[in-house]
Scaffold this active site. Sequence first.
Site, PDB file in Angstrom:
ATOM      1  N   THR A   5       7.344  -1.586 -54.988  1.00  0.00           N
ATOM      2  CA  THR A   5       7.527  -2.316 -56.246  1.00  0.00           C
ATOM      3  C   THR A   5       6.245  -2.320 -57.105  1.00  0.00           C
ATOM      4  OG1 THR A   5       9.127  -3.693 -55.057  1.00  0.00           O
ATOM      5  CG2 THR A   5       8.385  -4.552 -57.140  1.00  0.00           C
ATOM      6  N   GLY A  45       7.512  -7.245 -51.476  1.00  0.00           N
ATOM      7  CA  GLY A  45       8.659  -7.709 -50.688  1.00  0.00           C
ATOM      8  C   GLY A  45       8.803  -9.214 -50.865  1.00  0.00           C
TER       9      GLY A  45
HETATM   10  N1  GLY Z   1      13.132  -4.640 -53.211  1.00  0.00           N
HETATM   11  C1  GLY Z   1      12.212  -5.685 -53.417  1.00  0.00           C
HETATM   12  C2  GLY Z   1      12.811  -6.845 -54.094  1.00  0.00           C
HETATM   13  O1  GLY Z   1      13.698  -6.676 -54.886  1.00  0.00           O
HETATM   14  O2  GLY Z   1      12.417  -7.961 -53.880  1.00  0.00           O
END
Ligand code: GLY
Length: 593
Positions: free
Chosen positions: A415, A501
């Site tokens: 991210t 995360g």
């Molecule tokens: N895939 C990371 C989130 O959406 O929190």
Amino acid sequence: MRFYLIIICFLITGAALGQQITDAIEPEGGSVSQVVTGSDEVVAGLFAKKAGRPVRAEKFMVVAANPLAVEAGVNILAKGGSAADAMVAVQAVLGLVEPQSSGLGGGAFLVWYDEATSSITTLDGRETAPLSVTPKLFLDKHGEPIGFYDAVVGGLSVGTPGTPALLDDMHKRWGRMSWSDLFVDATMLARSGFAVSPRLANLIERDAERLMRYTVTADYFLPGGVPLSVGTILKNSEYAETLQIIAEEGSRTFYSGRIAQEIEKTVQYSNDNPGVLSQRDLAAYQVKQRDPVCVKYRKYDVCGMGPPSSGGLTIGQILGQLNQYDLAALGPDSPESWRLIGDASRLAFADRGRYMADSDFVPMPTKGLLDPAYLFARSSLLNTDLALKEVVPGNPDFDHALIWSDDESFELPSTSHISIVDSFGNVASMTTTIENAFGSRLMVNGFLLNNELTDFSFRTHRDGVPVANAIAPGKRPRSSMSPTIILRDGEPVLAIGSPGGSRIIGYTAKTIISYIDWGMNIQEAISSPHVINRFGVFDIEQDTLAENLTPALEAMGFQVKARELNSGLHAIAIGDGLQGGADPRREGIAMGH
Ligand code: GLY
């Protein structure tokens, strides 16, 4: 020695970029301030602040994960573009230079402060589950969850990408420049090539085995079977072509026609682990405007992304509980501060696990979870000197008699977060992802496809009781992404967010507390060590002075683990001009004018 030379080259590239940018906006006069953050200056105190000065600017600013992306955004703002225009340009470049974290094949959430209407809007560009998924997608023939990476790598985990539609939507609402102009820098860079950064090279090396599973991906990241090294000039002509098509025809071309066909083919006919995403899913994709989730914290309104993200609600619950406690008086060196923050966070994560999911599909006690009386009752559990022995979800006001079971979702840190303020006073805070580093590892038309479906709970039930975040056709997986804008007396004072995360929530909450309660400047607040608790174990950022908290936290009854905590916080404080902070743990910078 070679490693250090490479790092120096990378920093020199950054400095050269600063020069280019200064040139680019010279007609407006003045200079652009750019600082690659991460000063080692240390301020005295048990919980030492790794200090650093924020980047200052007067008119506009971009903070993002890579200097080339920041430069593209600043170029747009310097030409009179809005924060929405700049966001498109930044994302287009990030998809090239930080492909492991975000891109056209992923999803994103935007929190937008609109100067003209003095209002906050949140847009949901989260991926959707394909219409033909079944609840058994991630279960084996015995009904047990399959291994995490067995689900991640390949077509099985790919949800309908939302990022191209989100960019288009924000541009239609708030853009000032022509759509096609926003892709010029990214397209040129994809054609001429960019220097592979240390972080990208390192991640390629670490992930080589998975990246090698698919020829297209392997050929790009490991040409001839050798991982790309730092400083290699990497070109991506397929990505350039994709950007050019989107620039000319708009994002709909991504959701129908040739790009959609290629995505379907890649997902469904990948040589192993095929998925079910189809052109029908792409054609049906829609960005959703959601109600912002705002909570009062001290004199501020902290506004973030509601469901399907758990970010706004969980940060809101943490801060809402901490309102009862004088963290400013306790200060950042006090273990008591961290006990309160850690256990408030555990209580919020317990509610998150039980109640939070895509509210279009499952009823959610959204109002009840942030009700001041409920948060007061939850926070009174913290009136003790010791770690909470048991943390269970509460019973917020809920107009449904449904019982949910606690969920089991994995989220691993990838991210990227982008904060932008434009010269008109608009503020944009967007967190963007393809989920795991390099997503599903499937590459098509020059970009990687997400593995966002693994953000759903693999189990659909626990002891016969359904899980709110179970997969369903068209549903959006629960996220932790927490793009946030903070207001004071209705005026924006901070834009912030991070990758990481489910630790995103703790990283962002800590930084907000450090800024608001402990008076750190935004760079200090970002750089200060992380001390995070989600599910019971205190994660303490290793090799920082925060490790000195360990004996006191253990004496309170906490389990403590020192570890790397690799946030990527990017924030802009607004007030006395603009002050940008970029996370020294990654490669981002702040740049403004
Ligand atoms: N895939 C990371 C989130 O959406 O929190």
